[in-house]
Design a protein around this motif. Structure first.
Motif, mmCIF file in Angstrom:
data_model
loop_
_atom_site.group_PDB
_atom_site.id
_atom_site.type_symbol
_atom_site.label_atom_id
_atom_site.label_comp_id
_atom_site.label_asym_id
_atom_site.label_seq_id
_atom_site.Cartn_x
_atom_site.Cartn_y
_atom_site.Cartn_z
ATOM 1 N N CYS A 1 -47.556 9.168 -23.246
ATOM 2 C CA CYS A 1 -47.824 10.627 -22.880
ATOM 3 C C CYS A 1 -46.942 11.568 -23.235
ATOM 4 C CB CYS A 1 -47.561 10.430 -21.296
ATOM 5 S SG CYS A 1 -48.023 11.760 -20.465
ATOM 6 N N THR B 1 -50.335 19.206 -15.517
ATOM 7 C CA THR B 1 -49.335 20.183 -15.845
ATOM 8 C C THR B 1 -49.405 21.088 -17.224
ATOM 9 O OG1 THR B 1 -47.750 18.602 -14.477
ATOM 10 C CG2 THR B 1 -46.734 20.013 -16.284
ATOM 11 N N LEU C 1 -52.509 11.798 -22.588
ATOM 12 C CA LEU C 1 -51.939 11.997 -21.270
ATOM 13 C C LEU C 1 -51.885 10.756 -20.339
ATOM 14 C CD1 LEU C 1 -53.267 15.336 -21.118
ATOM 15 C CD2 LEU C 1 -50.732 15.028 -21.010
ATOM 16 N N CYS C 2 -51.075 10.416 -19.400
ATOM 17 C CA CYS C 2 -50.950 9.116 -18.431
ATOM 18 C C CYS C 2 -51.794 9.158 -17.195
ATOM 19 C CB CYS C 2 -49.505 8.451 -18.433
ATOM 20 S SG CYS C 2 -48.658 9.196 -17.380
ATOM 21 N N SER C 3 -51.818 10.064 -16.735
ATOM 22 C CA SER C 3 -52.120 10.228 -15.352
ATOM 23 C C SER C 3 -52.747 11.696 -14.977
ATOM 24 C CB SER C 3 -51.054 9.887 -14.531
ATOM 25 O OG SER C 3 -50.153 10.847 -14.721
ATOM 26 N N CYS D 1 -50.060 14.332 -15.002
ATOM 27 C CA CYS D 1 -49.481 14.513 -16.312
ATOM 28 C C CYS D 1 -50.825 15.376 -16.886
ATOM 29 C CB CYS D 1 -49.065 13.411 -16.975
ATOM 30 S SG CYS D 1 -47.465 12.892 -16.591
ATOM 31 N N SER D 2 -51.890 15.410 -16.672
ATOM 32 C CA SER D 2 -52.860 15.896 -17.293
ATOM 33 C C SER D 2 -53.104 17.542 -16.693
ATOM 34 C CB SER D 2 -54.161 15.250 -17.365
ATOM 35 O OG SER D 2 -54.856 15.635 -16.074
ATOM 36 N N GLU E 1 -46.641 14.443 -21.896
ATOM 37 C CA GLU E 1 -45.875 15.225 -20.894
ATOM 38 C C GLU E 1 -44.688 14.407 -20.404
ATOM 39 O OE1 GLU E 1 -45.247 18.288 -18.395
ATOM 40 O OE2 GLU E 1 -46.463 18.086 -20.019
ATOM 41 N N CYS E 2 -44.943 13.261 -20.026
ATOM 42 C CA CYS E 2 -43.808 12.403 -19.353
ATOM 43 C C CYS E 2 -43.004 11.191 -20.272
ATOM 44 C CB CYS E 2 -44.068 11.849 -17.945
ATOM 45 S SG CYS E 2 -45.069 10.369 -18.197
ATOM 46 N N CYS F 1 -44.347 8.464 -20.839
ATOM 47 C CA CYS F 1 -44.584 7.094 -20.605
ATOM 48 C C CYS F 1 -45.318 6.494 -21.688
ATOM 49 C CB CYS F 1 -45.473 7.143 -19.346
ATOM 50 S SG CYS F 1 -45.884 5.604 -18.727
#
Length: 78
Positions: free
Chosen positions: A12, A52, A44-46, A49-50, A14-15, A17
């Protein structure tokens, strides 16, 4: 001239992950289908997170005007 490094398709942006963790969402819930969320900047994982980076880019005025290409799609050769 060196090429720019592509974002890791299984991490991801963003985070950070890694794919395979329980939080990582896959298209139709199947790992083999790839990530359920991505942008022109990476995977992106979730849903959180998409959203943000979308909100950040919306505030900056840098949202893409066209959908990002699917990073897991392999075009057929004809």
């Amino acid at each position: 001239m060196p090429r720019a490094r592509r974002p890791d398709a299984h991490r991801c942006i963003e985070c950070a992950c890694f794919g395979g963790r329980p939080v990582f969402c896959y298209h139709e819930g199947k790992v083999e289908n790839g990530a359920a969320y991505w942008s022109d900047r990476g995977t992106l994982c979730s849903p959180p997170c998409s959203l943000t980076p979308h909100r950040k880019r919306e505030a900056e005025g840098t949202l893409s005007q066209v959908p990002a290409l699917n990073p897991f799609h392999i075009p057929s050769r004809q």
